[in-house]
Design an enzyme around this catalytic site. Structure first.
Site, PDB file in Angstrom:
ATOM      1  N   VAL A   1     -13.067  -3.784   4.024  1.00 32.02           N
ATOM      2  CA  VAL A   1     -12.359  -2.512   3.942  1.00 32.02           C
ATOM      3  C   VAL A   1     -11.312  -2.492   5.048  1.00 32.02           C
ATOM      4  O   VAL A   1     -11.590  -2.865   6.187  1.00 32.02           O
ATOM      5  CB  VAL A   1     -13.341  -1.320   4.126  1.00 32.02           C
ATOM      6  CG1 VAL A   1     -12.589  -0.009   4.215  1.00 32.02           C
ATOM      7  CG2 VAL A   1     -14.348  -1.285   2.984  1.00 32.02           C
TER       8      VAL A   1
ATOM      9  N   THR B   1       0.848  -1.193   0.000  1.00 27.56           N
ATOM     10  CA  THR B   1       0.000   0.000   0.000  1.00 27.56           C
ATOM     11  C   THR B   1       0.882   1.240   0.000  1.00 27.56           C
ATOM     12  O   THR B   1       1.892   1.267   0.689  1.00 27.56           O
ATOM     13  CB  THR B   1      -0.848   0.003   1.289  1.00 27.56           C
ATOM     14  OG1 THR B   1      -1.797  -1.030   1.181  1.00 27.56           O
ATOM     15  CG2 THR B   1      -1.537   1.328   1.534  1.00 27.56           C
TER      16      THR B   1
HETATM   17  C1  SD4 Z   1      -5.209  -2.932   4.155  1.00 28.34           C
HETATM   18  N1  SD4 Z   1      -3.413  -1.624   5.018  1.00 28.34           N
HETATM   19  O1  SD4 Z   1      -6.093  -2.982   3.315  1.00 28.34           O
HETATM   20  C2  SD4 Z   1      -3.929  -2.225   3.820  1.00 28.34           C
HETATM   21  C3  SD4 Z   1      -2.996  -3.194   3.184  1.00 28.34           C
HETATM   22  C4  SD4 Z   1      -1.569  -2.798   3.238  1.00 28.34           C
HETATM   23  O2  SD4 Z   1       0.601  -3.202   2.915  1.00 28.34           O
HETATM   24  O3  SD4 Z   1      -1.184  -1.777   3.715  1.00 28.34           O
HETATM   25  N2  SD4 Z   1      -0.685  -3.573   2.821  1.00 28.34           N
HETATM   26  O4  SD4 Z   1      -5.314  -3.473   5.239  1.00 28.34           O
END
Ligand code: SD4
Length: 331
Positions: free
Chosen positions: A220, A191
């Site tokens: 989500v 992300t």
């Molecule tokens: C989530 N925080 O959808 C995001 C995924 C993520 O590195 O950050 N992955 O939970």
């Protein structure tokens, strides 16, 4: 920007920094100009983001270097990753949910505490820009699912198929053995959360993701949740997260980090404390990854993460923060 608004915003800076040239650079059409007569706040613009997205911070830096706002910088910065089909955790090319649908989450927050978010958005390649439209053109903060998609079309965004051949093939393989159970933190990372401070000393942030790969439809995470995946208080600083969103939501992680900075902690200390809070709630589970990055009003930055098995490291040492201190800080 209207002149009155510009003056109002300027008043949040230290009095001595509101110089005549600063106002003079705003002409009647309120067009700002660059140049040696520009505002001198003593602030060095900087953009940082999670993971190793150098192209994204390079883009953000380009905006900042041309005198652009931190809001434009973070939006345009993270759009680089949203458009990159080789990044299978953000935007187009992102891994789908367990039904094979790519659903995107994003949020953005500006220097005035305005914010916008989209949750579970389909068929739109740049959720961060839709989030910005939610912030700027509606009285709301969050739009989800079909409503968010409809809003995006109304704002002129094009419908696009976001599932690439590669992501579809991987999902097809996953289905054969998965029994449709999402596996936390195995298939998914990367992300992009980004923070920037501009030459006026104003901080903005953005966060965008396709979320956990093969998640339950409708799931989500933290990334579009203001306070969890991202928080900015322009009086103090900003923070953003990556990793298992459920853990970040539980501790309202990014808000916590900004509040810790408000209490006097450095961005680094605040990130470390934020991670420790999550660990304290997970005595029996060490099998996940969480990372935070943070920035304060002085442009100081911090980062910290845990990896599965709870090995701790300064995030940048783990190669998970793109703090472009060598190439993208204005000197
Ligand atoms: C989530 N925080 O959808 C995001 C995924 C993520 O590195 O950050 N992955 O939970």
């Amino acid at each position: 920007m209207k002149r009155r608004k510009f003056l109002k915003n300027s008043s949040t800076l230290t009095a001595g920094l509101i110089s005549a040239p600063m106002l003079a650079t705003c002409n009647e059409n309120n067009t700002k100009t660059n140049g040696p007569d520009e505002i001198s706040t003593g602030i060095k613009p900087i953009a940082i983001c999670t993971w190793n997205f150098h192209n994204a911070t390079a883009k953000a830096w380009e905006v900042l270097d041309q005198g652009g706002s931190s809001l434009d910088a973070v939006e345009q910065g993270v759009m680089i990753e949203e458009a990159d089909v080789n990044n299978q955790t953000v935007g187009k090319g992102g891994r789908p949910d367990r039904n094979g649908d790519v659903t995107l989450d994003a949020c953005i927050m500006d220097k005035d505490g305005n914010c916008g978010a989209v949750l579970c958005l389909q068929n739109i390649a740049h959720p961060i820009s839709v989030a910005r439209k939610v912030m700027e053109d509606t009285p709301h903060v969050m739009l989800a699912g079909k409503g968010a998609e409809q809003f995006a079309y109304e704002k002129g965004f094009e419908k696009e198929d976001l599932l690439t051949k590669k992501s579809m093939q991987e999902w097809t393989e996953w289905k054969k053995t998965s029994q449709y159970k999402p596996i936390i933190n195995i298939e998914n990372h990367d992300t992009i959360g980004m923070l920037a401070i501009d030459k006026n000393g104003d901080i903005s942030g953005a966060c965008t993701t396709s979320g956990m790969a093969y998640k339950y439809a409708g799931r989500v995470g933290d990334s579009p949740i203001i306070g969890a995946g991202l928080f900015v208080d322009n009086e103090i600083g900003g923070a953003t997260a990556t990793g298992v969103g459920e853990e970040v939501v539980r501790t309202v992680g990014s808000f916590l980090i900004v509040e810790l900075m408000r209490q006097g902690k450095s961005p680094q200390e605040a990130c470390e404390e934020g991670v420790k809070r999550i660990i304290a709630k997970n005595k029996d589970n060490t099998d996940f990854q969480i990372g935070f990055i943070a920035m304060n009003k002085k442009g100081e930055t911090g980062s910290y993460c845990i990896q599965p098995g709870f090995t701790f490291r300064k995030y940048s040492e783990a190669g998970h923060v793109n703090n472009p201190s060598d190439s993208f800080i204005k000197t």
